[in-house]
Write a protein that holds these residues in place. Sequence first.
Motif, short mmCIF file in Angstrom:
data_model
loop_
_atom_site.label_atom_id
_atom_site.label_comp_id
_atom_site.label_asym_id
_atom_site.label_seq_id
_atom_site.Cartn_x
_atom_site.Cartn_y
_atom_site.Cartn_z
N VAL A 1 7.52 9.76 -11.80
CA VAL A 1 6.10 9.81 -12.16
C VAL A 1 5.66 11.25 -12.33
N ASP A 2 4.49 11.43 -12.94
CA ASP A 2 3.89 12.75 -13.05
C ASP A 2 2.42 12.65 -12.62
N GLU A 3 1.71 13.77 -12.72
CA GLU A 3 0.32 13.80 -12.26
C GLU A 3 -0.56 12.83 -13.03
N GLN B 1 -1.48 5.10 -11.38
CA GLN B 1 -1.33 3.81 -12.04
C GLN B 1 0.04 3.20 -11.73
N LYS B 2 1.08 4.03 -11.74
CA LYS B 2 2.41 3.51 -11.42
C LYS B 2 2.48 3.02 -9.98
N GLY B 3 1.82 3.75 -9.09
CA GLY B 3 1.78 3.32 -7.70
C GLY B 3 1.00 2.04 -7.53
N LEU B 4 -0.12 1.93 -8.21
CA LEU B 4 -0.92 0.71 -8.16
C LEU B 4 -0.13 -0.47 -8.69
N ASP B 5 0.61 -0.25 -9.76
CA ASP B 5 1.44 -1.33 -10.31
C ASP B 5 2.45 -1.83 -9.28
N VAL B 6 3.06 -0.91 -8.53
CA VAL B 6 4.03 -1.31 -7.50
C VAL B 6 3.32 -2.04 -6.38
N GLN B 7 2.16 -1.54 -5.96
CA GLN B 7 1.39 -2.22 -4.92
C GLN B 7 1.10 -3.67 -5.30
N VAL B 8 0.65 -3.87 -6.53
CA VAL B 8 0.32 -5.22 -6.99
C VAL B 8 1.57 -6.08 -7.04
N SER C 1 -17.71 3.71 -0.09
CA SER C 1 -17.59 4.87 -0.98
C SER C 1 -16.96 6.07 -0.27
N ASN C 2 -17.23 6.21 1.04
CA ASN C 2 -16.68 7.35 1.77
C ASN C 2 -15.24 7.13 2.23
N GLN C 3 -14.65 5.98 1.84
CA GLN C 3 -13.27 5.68 2.22
C GLN C 3 -12.40 5.31 1.02
N LYS C 4 -12.97 5.35 -0.16
CA LYS C 4 -12.20 4.97 -1.35
C LYS C 4 -11.01 5.90 -1.57
N HIS C 5 -11.16 7.16 -1.14
CA HIS C 5 -10.06 8.09 -1.32
C HIS C 5 -8.80 7.65 -0.57
N ILE C 6 -8.98 6.96 0.56
CA ILE C 6 -7.81 6.48 1.31
C ILE C 6 -7.05 5.44 0.50
N GLN C 7 -7.78 4.52 -0.14
CA GLN C 7 -7.14 3.52 -0.99
C GLN C 7 -6.46 4.19 -2.19
N GLU C 8 -7.09 5.23 -2.71
CA GLU C 8 -6.48 5.95 -3.83
C GLU C 8 -5.22 6.68 -3.39
N TYR C 9 -5.25 7.25 -2.18
CA TYR C 9 -4.05 7.91 -1.66
C TYR C 9 -2.91 6.91 -1.47
N LEU C 10 -3.25 5.73 -0.99
CA LEU C 10 -2.22 4.70 -0.82
C LEU C 10 -1.52 4.42 -2.14
N SER C 11 -2.29 4.27 -3.19
CA SER C 11 -1.70 3.97 -4.49
C SER C 11 -0.92 5.14 -5.05
N ALA C 12 -1.54 6.32 -5.08
CA ALA C 12 -0.93 7.47 -5.75
C ALA C 12 0.17 8.11 -4.92
N PHE C 13 -0.06 8.26 -3.61
CA PHE C 13 0.87 8.97 -2.75
C PHE C 13 1.94 8.04 -2.18
N PHE D 1 2.69 4.79 -2.68
CA PHE D 1 3.43 3.95 -3.63
C PHE D 1 3.79 4.70 -4.91
N GLY D 2 2.93 5.60 -5.37
CA GLY D 2 3.24 6.34 -6.59
C GLY D 2 4.31 7.38 -6.40
N ASP D 3 4.17 8.20 -5.36
CA ASP D 3 5.11 9.29 -5.15
C ASP D 3 6.44 8.83 -4.54
#
Length: 251
Positions: free
Chosen positions: A128-130, A135-142, A158-170, A172-174
Motif C-alpha cells: 500500500v501507499d499513502e 481504503q485497502k485496510g478498510l477493504d480487509v476489515q470488511v 466525532s472526537n473518536q473517529k480518528h481511532i476507527q480511521e487508525y484501525l483501518s489505515a494502520f 489493517f492497511g499497514d
Amino acid sequence: MDRIEKSKEKFQQLFGEGVTATHTTDPDFQDILSHFIFGEVFYQGNLDDKQRKLITLVVLATNQTLPQLKAHVSAALNVGLTPVEIKEAIYQCAPYIGFPKTLNVINEVNEVFKAKNIALPIESQKTVDEDNRFQKGLDVQVEIFGDVIKKMQESAPSNQKHIQEYLSAFCFGDFYTRGGLDLKMRELLTICIISALGGTEGQIKAHVQGNKNVGNDKETLITAITHCLPYMGFPRTLNALACVNEIIPEN
C-alpha cells in the motif's frame, strides 16, 4: 511412540542436539516442560509445525520472553519458515502490543538472522501507499468482519473517529495487506496475540468471528489456542476458549 519419545524427536527436529541450562540445573522441570510441549501439545490438532512455530513466536513476543524467543527463531528456520514469514509474524504484533515491545523482538530476531548470515533488510512486503492504505485496510476489515465495520465508523463520536480511521489505515492497511503471510494466517496469529495479552475478551470474540469468516474453523482455533497454553498459562487459555465456545457453540 509414547509422549517421551515424541518429545525427544520433536525437540531434536526443532533445536538440534543442543541442551538448555535447565537440563542440567532443573532436570525434573525440563522433563515436564519438554514432554508436555513437544510430546503432547505439538501433536494435538490440525496445524503443521510451521504454523505452530509462528504462533509460538507471536506469543513469546507478546509476553516479551526474549531469551526463549531467540531459540524459537532458530527453530522456526529449522522447520522451513522463511525470514520473510518470521518477520511478518513479528510485525503483525505491533498494533496489539505496541511499537516498543515489537522493536524489542525485532532486535532479537535480527541478532539470530545476522548470526546465520541472513542479509538485512529482507525484501519489502509492502503493498500500500499513502493514497490507498486507508481504503485497502478498510477493504480487509470488511472482508474479515463484514459491513459492521462501516457502521462502527459512522456511529463513532466525532472526537473518536480518528481511532476507527487508525484501525483501518494502520492496523489493517499497514499490516494486514502485507505479503509474506496470507489473511488466514494473519488473523489466526492475531487471535493468539490478543489471547496472550489477557483482558481482551471483547476483541477475542470479534476475532473468533473474523477467523471463521476467513476460513479458520473451530478446530483450528482450538488447536491454535491450545498451542499457546504452555506459553501463556491456563487462565488466559481458558478465557480464550470460552470466547470461542460463545461465538461458535458446540453442535
